[in-house]
Write an enzyme that holds these catalytic residues in place. Sequence first.
Site, PDB file in Angstrom:
ATOM      1  CB  VAL A  11      -0.957  -0.007   1.213  1.00  0.00           C
ATOM      2  CG1 VAL A  11      -1.617   1.345   1.400  1.00  0.00           C
ATOM      3  CG2 VAL A  11      -2.024  -1.076   1.021  1.00  0.00           C
ATOM      4  CE  LYS A  35       9.500  -3.150   1.494  1.00  0.00           C
ATOM      5  NZ  LYS A  35       8.278  -3.344   2.254  1.00  0.00           N
ATOM      6  CG  PHE A 150     -11.456   0.790  -0.928  1.00  0.00           C
ATOM      7  CD1 PHE A 150     -12.202  -0.060  -0.122  1.00  0.00           C
ATOM      8  CD2 PHE A 150     -11.486   2.147  -0.659  1.00  0.00           C
ATOM      9  CE1 PHE A 150     -12.978   0.444   0.916  1.00  0.00           C
ATOM     10  CE2 PHE A 150     -12.254   2.663   0.374  1.00  0.00           C
ATOM     11  CZ  PHE A 150     -13.010   1.810   1.165  1.00  0.00           C
ATOM     12  N   GLY A 258      -7.473 -16.004   0.521  1.00  0.00           N
ATOM     13  CA  GLY A 258      -6.275 -15.888   1.359  1.00  0.00           C
ATOM     14  C   GLY A 258      -5.779 -14.466   1.262  1.00  0.00           C
ATOM     15  CB  CYS A 261      -6.706  -7.670   2.743  1.00  0.00           C
ATOM     16  SG  CYS A 261      -5.421  -6.452   2.475  1.00  0.00           S
TER      17      CYS A 261
HETATM   18  N1  NAD Z   1      -1.859  -5.293   0.690  1.00  0.00           N
HETATM   19  C1  NAD Z   1      -3.046  -4.900   0.277  1.00  0.00           C
HETATM   20  O1  NAD Z   1      -3.553  -5.329  -0.770  1.00  0.00           O
HETATM   21  C2  NAD Z   1      -3.832  -3.905   1.085  1.00  0.00           C
HETATM   22  C3  NAD Z   1      -4.959  -3.284   0.510  1.00  0.00           C
HETATM   23  C4  NAD Z   1      -5.668  -2.354   1.253  1.00  0.00           C
HETATM   24  C5  NAD Z   1      -5.292  -2.087   2.566  1.00  0.00           C
HETATM   25  N2  NAD Z   1      -4.227  -2.729   3.113  1.00  0.00           N
HETATM   26  C6  NAD Z   1      -3.838  -2.373   4.490  1.00  0.00           C
HETATM   27  O2  NAD Z   1      -2.737  -1.467   4.437  1.00  0.00           O
HETATM   28  C7  NAD Z   1      -1.836  -1.701   5.542  1.00  0.00           C
HETATM   29  C8  NAD Z   1      -0.446  -2.006   5.000  1.00  0.00           C
HETATM   30  O3  NAD Z   1      -0.514  -3.197   4.258  1.00  0.00           O
HETATM   31  P1  NAD Z   1       0.670  -3.689   3.309  1.00  0.00           P
HETATM   32  O4  NAD Z   1       0.190  -4.906   2.608  1.00  0.00           O
HETATM   33  O5  NAD Z   1       1.163  -2.534   2.520  1.00  0.00           O
HETATM   34  O6  NAD Z   1       1.760  -4.072   4.415  1.00  0.00           O
HETATM   35  P2  NAD Z   1       3.254  -4.564   4.188  1.00  0.00           P
HETATM   36  O7  NAD Z   1       3.527  -5.518   5.287  1.00  0.00           O
HETATM   37  O8  NAD Z   1       3.451  -4.960   2.763  1.00  0.00           O
HETATM   38  O9  NAD Z   1       4.122  -3.240   4.430  1.00  0.00           O
HETATM   39  C9  NAD Z   1       4.264  -2.588   5.641  1.00  0.00           C
HETATM   40  C10 NAD Z   1       5.567  -1.793   5.646  1.00  0.00           C
HETATM   41  O10 NAD Z   1       5.654  -1.044   6.851  1.00  0.00           O
HETATM   42  C11 NAD Z   1       6.988  -1.053   7.295  1.00  0.00           C
HETATM   43  N3  NAD Z   1       7.052  -0.724   8.715  1.00  0.00           N
HETATM   44  C12 NAD Z   1       6.744  -1.499   9.796  1.00  0.00           C
HETATM   45  N4  NAD Z   1       6.913  -0.793  10.923  1.00  0.00           N
HETATM   46  C13 NAD Z   1       7.335   0.445  10.569  1.00  0.00           C
HETATM   47  C14 NAD Z   1       7.690   1.624  11.290  1.00  0.00           C
HETATM   48  N5  NAD Z   1       7.640   1.650  12.616  1.00  0.00           N
HETATM   49  N6  NAD Z   1       8.096   2.695  10.602  1.00  0.00           N
HETATM   50  C15 NAD Z   1       8.164   2.673   9.246  1.00  0.00           C
HETATM   51  N7  NAD Z   1       7.832   1.594   8.505  1.00  0.00           N
HETATM   52  C16 NAD Z   1       7.431   0.497   9.160  1.00  0.00           C
HETATM   53  C17 NAD Z   1       7.459  -2.456   6.962  1.00  0.00           C
HETATM   54  O11 NAD Z   1       8.876  -2.528   6.940  1.00  0.00           O
HETATM   55  C18 NAD Z   1       6.821  -2.662   5.595  1.00  0.00           C
HETATM   56  O12 NAD Z   1       7.672  -2.219   4.560  1.00  0.00           O
HETATM   57  C19 NAD Z   1      -2.469  -2.827   6.343  1.00  0.00           C
HETATM   58  O13 NAD Z   1      -3.265  -2.278   7.348  1.00  0.00           O
HETATM   59  C20 NAD Z   1      -3.353  -3.543   5.327  1.00  0.00           C
HETATM   60  O14 NAD Z   1      -4.421  -4.210   5.923  1.00  0.00           O
HETATM   61  C21 NAD Z   1      -3.475  -3.605   2.401  1.00  0.00           C
END
Ligand code: NAD
Length: 436
Positions: A11, A35, A150, A258, A261
């Site tokens: 995201v 990263k 979304f 799966g 989300c």
């Molecule tokens: N992946 C999806 O398709 C999707 C879609 C909509 C919403 N979301 C929501 O968005 C949020 C993020 O999801 P994602 O899939 O991008 O997660 P992800 O795990 O891919 O990425 C999270 C990132 O945050 C970083 N991080 C962790 N702690 C940190 C900190 N203290 N400071 C800075 N960076 C930090 C991690 O290193 C990682 O790079 C979640 O709440 C998820 O439910 C995800």
Amino acid sequence: MKITVVGTGYVGLVTGTCLAETGNDVLCVDIDKNKVAKMQNGEVPIYEPHLDILFERNINAGRLKFTTELEEGLTHGQIIFLALPTPEDEDGSADLSYVLGVAENIGKLMTDYKVIVDKSTVPVGTAEKVTAVVAKHATVDFDVVSNPEFLREGFAVDDFLKPERIVIGSSSEKATQLMERLYKPFVRSGNPIIIMDEKSAELTKYAANSFLATKITFMNEIANFCEKVGADVDKVRIGMGTDSRIGKRFLFPGIGYGGSCFPKDVKALHKSGKDNLYNFQILDAVINVNNKQKTALIPKVVSHLGEDLSGKTIAIWGLAFKPETDDIREAPSLYIIDELLSRGATLKAFDPEAMDNVQRKLGDKITYADSMYDAIENTDALIICTEWSIFRTPNFQKLRENLKAPIIFDGRNLYDIAEMEKEGFTYFSIGRKNVL
Ligand SMILES: NC(=O)c1ccc[n+]([C@@H]2O[C@H](COP(=O)([O-])OP(=O)(O)OC[C@H]3O[C@@H](n4cnc5c(N)ncnc54)[C@H](O)[C@@H]3O)[C@@H](O)[C@H]2O)c1
């Protein structure tokens, strides 16, 4: 506008890159040093179609930068997006420690007005919690906005650039205006920016994901019932889906949902219900049915190849939780692999993008093939777990030649029953008749 995005996962990185694409000056912050070093070197750390082109263009234009320092991020941006993980906690709730931890540091580090945007998927009431945590330390004015995301993995860039809607939960006129200005370029075709209160915005995201998970699960139950009574779920699906009240999408049966989300979001809404003395019975059923569905192919494998699979080598096509992503979080393939290994099978897998992630998780418990045909060489059967396009029209002759016996267990209903009969395969799928 000057934007900071904290968290550069699926995201955060897509958000940051797409906001840079419309001319904003974006700084992305992540605690993962490797990263950040990769991204500073121009490397995209995840697989997401089309992201690489935008990423490169905006880095070259100087609009997209990366750092590990939150303080730098706070000096940079007026709008601070939190795109942090909210994984499932032991009790099923969303773990808010990442979001609240960063919020606390923002409160300590802020020196001028900020809009702090919850883009992570968070339970109802989180904006209030973030506000309280920031306010405890802040010496300057700020607003907290809920702006759930979304986007779909695999289509993330497209979804972000052309969203069907943007939801903004805010009680601040100033913050709402800034958010509307930021998002205006993405809704030129007339799709709405929907403004609401923070709680409704937070719940909108959970309601949407839980509804979609329910739709998938309902169809999986219909498919299971089709098998009992000799109906064909493909016919039922089309018969149902042509009703515009139902719609054609999300009616494909398979081995369950799966990903990062749906599983955690359905559980988090269920838990949020409990915490507020509401029993979401429908979500209880969705969670239980989906858990079973992930291994719905196993009884078919066992009935055909036997309970003891030692001495059998089985090929797996598809490891990612869905096509066009390398994400394996809660992927049904992992549950199937676990069941097969516990029965003594030897496994050879192929996935176009997710093999590195699986190798990091499972190591040498399974073998990783160089191609889809390499995976089936000398194996006793093929199991299909992900509907990648390249699996849709394989060379059936090559399949027959490489497999020891022409047996396919298809968790995604990729092939036509009549064609499989004609091609001479023993073919098991979901909600349709077996070809024996
Ligand atoms: N992946 C999806 O398709 C999707 C879609 C909509 C919403 N979301 C929501 O968005 C949020 C993020 O999801 P994602 O899939 O991008 O997660 P992800 O795990 O891919 O990425 C999270 C990132 O945050 C970083 N991080 C962790 N702690 C940190 C900190 N203290 N400071 C800075 N960076 C930090 C991690 O290193 C990682 O790079 C979640 O709440 C998820 O439910 C995800």
